[in-house]
Design a protein around this motif. Structure first.
Motif, PDB file in Angstrom:
ATOM      1  N   ARG A  13      12.470  53.633   8.952  1.00 38.73           N
ATOM      2  CA  ARG A  13      12.579  52.304   9.564  1.00 38.73           C
ATOM      3  C   ARG A  13      12.031  52.319  10.989  1.00 38.73           C
ATOM      4  O   ARG A  13      11.342  51.387  11.404  1.00 38.73           O
ATOM      5  N   SER A  14      12.302  53.387  11.735  1.00 40.81           N
ATOM      6  CA  SER A  14      11.767  53.506  13.102  1.00 40.81           C
ATOM      7  C   SER A  14      10.246  53.539  13.091  1.00 40.81           C
ATOM      8  O   SER A  14       9.594  52.919  13.934  1.00 40.81           O
ATOM      9  N   LEU A  15       9.694  54.272  12.143  1.00 39.30           N
ATOM     10  CA  LEU A  15       8.243  54.361  12.019  1.00 39.30           C
ATOM     11  C   LEU A  15       7.645  52.983  11.714  1.00 39.30           C
ATOM     12  O   LEU A  15       6.689  52.549  12.367  1.00 39.30           O
ATOM     13  N   ILE A  16       8.214  52.285  10.748  1.00 40.30           N
ATOM     14  CA  ILE A  16       7.722  50.958  10.367  1.00 40.30           C
ATOM     15  C   ILE A  16       7.832  49.993  11.543  1.00 40.30           C
ATOM     16  O   ILE A  16       6.882  49.265  11.866  1.00 40.30           O
ATOM     17  N   ASP A  17       8.992  49.983  12.192  1.00 42.89           N
ATOM     18  CA  ASP A  17       9.206  49.073  13.322  1.00 42.89           C
ATOM     19  C   ASP A  17       8.197  49.332  14.436  1.00 42.89           C
ATOM     20  O   ASP A  17       7.612  48.399  14.986  1.00 42.89           O
ATOM     21  N   SER A  18       7.990  50.593  14.763  1.00 42.14           N
ATOM     22  CA  SER A  18       7.061  50.943  15.826  1.00 42.14           C
ATOM     23  C   SER A  18       5.634  50.539  15.463  1.00 42.14           C
ATOM     24  O   SER A  18       4.902  49.974  16.286  1.00 42.14           O
ATOM     25  N   ARG A  19       5.245  50.807  14.235  1.00 43.59           N
ATOM     26  CA  ARG A  19       3.893  50.445  13.787  1.00 43.59           C
ATOM     27  C   ARG A  19       3.685  48.942  13.887  1.00 43.59           C
ATOM     28  O   ARG A  19       2.673  48.466  14.417  1.00 43.59           O
ATOM     29  N   ALA A  59       3.865  60.851  15.982  1.00 45.85           N
ATOM     30  CA  ALA A  59       3.004  61.059  17.151  1.00 45.85           C
ATOM     31  C   ALA A  59       1.970  59.945  17.265  1.00 45.85           C
ATOM     32  O   ALA A  59       1.660  59.479  18.366  1.00 45.85           O
ATOM     33  N   ALA A  60       1.448  59.498  16.132  1.00 42.43           N
ATOM     34  CA  ALA A  60       0.412  58.462  16.137  1.00 42.43           C
ATOM     35  C   ALA A  60       0.924  57.123  16.666  1.00 42.43           C
ATOM     36  O   ALA A  60       0.147  56.330  17.190  1.00 42.43           O
ATOM     37  N   VAL A  61       2.233  56.878  16.539  1.00 40.93           N
ATOM     38  CA  VAL A  61       2.787  55.618  17.065  1.00 40.93           C
ATOM     39  C   VAL A  61       3.586  55.847  18.354  1.00 40.93           C
ATOM     40  O   VAL A  61       4.277  54.956  18.846  1.00 40.93           O
ATOM     41  N   GLY A  62       3.508  57.065  18.882  1.00 43.02           N
ATOM     42  CA  GLY A  62       4.150  57.354  20.156  1.00 43.02           C
ATOM     43  C   GLY A  62       5.637  57.648  20.078  1.00 43.02           C
ATOM     44  O   GLY A  62       6.354  57.488  21.056  1.00 43.02           O
ATOM     45  N   LEU A  63       6.094  58.071  18.915  1.00 48.69           N
ATOM     46  CA  LEU A  63       7.499  58.456  18.753  1.00 48.69           C
ATOM     47  C   LEU A  63       7.620  59.966  18.734  1.00 48.69           C
ATOM     48  O   LEU A  63       6.658  60.666  18.454  1.00 48.69           O
TER      49      LEU A  63
END
Length: 96
Positions: A13-19, A59-63
Motif C-alpha cells: 500500500r505504501s508503494l502504491i500510494d507513493s507511486r 528506491a525508485a519512488v524514494g522510500l
C-alpha cells in the motif's frame, strides 16, 4: 479505497500510494526499478515478490525499507492488563 486495497500488505500500500502521489505510472516505475511492468502490476495486485525487487521499487519512488524490532505485548503483559482491568471494574462495582 477498495476492500481489495485494504487487504494488501502495508508495504505494498505504501508503494502504491507513493507511486500515485508522484503521478508515476506502473510502466515508469518498472523502468526506474529495472523490472517489468507486469511485475509491478502483479505486486500491486497482491502477488509475491523478492526482497530485492521490493527494495528496488521502494528506491525508485524514494522510500526506504527499515527493519525494527516487533513490539508485540508478551503474554505476561496481556494478563497483567486484564487483571488490572478486572480489579478496576470490581472496585467500581462494590463501592459503597
Amino acid at each position: 479505497m477498495t476492500e481489495r486495497y485494504l487487504l494488501l500488505d502495508p508495504l505494498i500500500r505504501s508503494l502504491i500510494d507513493s507511486r500515485k502521489q508522484q503521478k508515476v505510472t506502473q510502466a515508469q516505475l518498472a523502468e526506474a526499478a529495472g523490472v517489468s511492468r507486469k511485475t509491478v502490476g502483479t505486486i500491486e495486485a497482491g502477488g509475491d515478490c523478492t526482497l530485492s525487487t521490493l527494495r528496488a521499487l521502494y528506491a525508485a519512488v524514494g522510500l526506504e525499507l527499515v527493519s525494527r524490532p516487533f513490539s508485540a505485548p508478551t503474554l505476561d503483559d496481556v494478563l497483567a492488563e486484564r487483571e488490572n482491568a478486572f480489579s478496576t471494574r470490581s472496585q467500581q462495582k462494590y463501592r459503597p
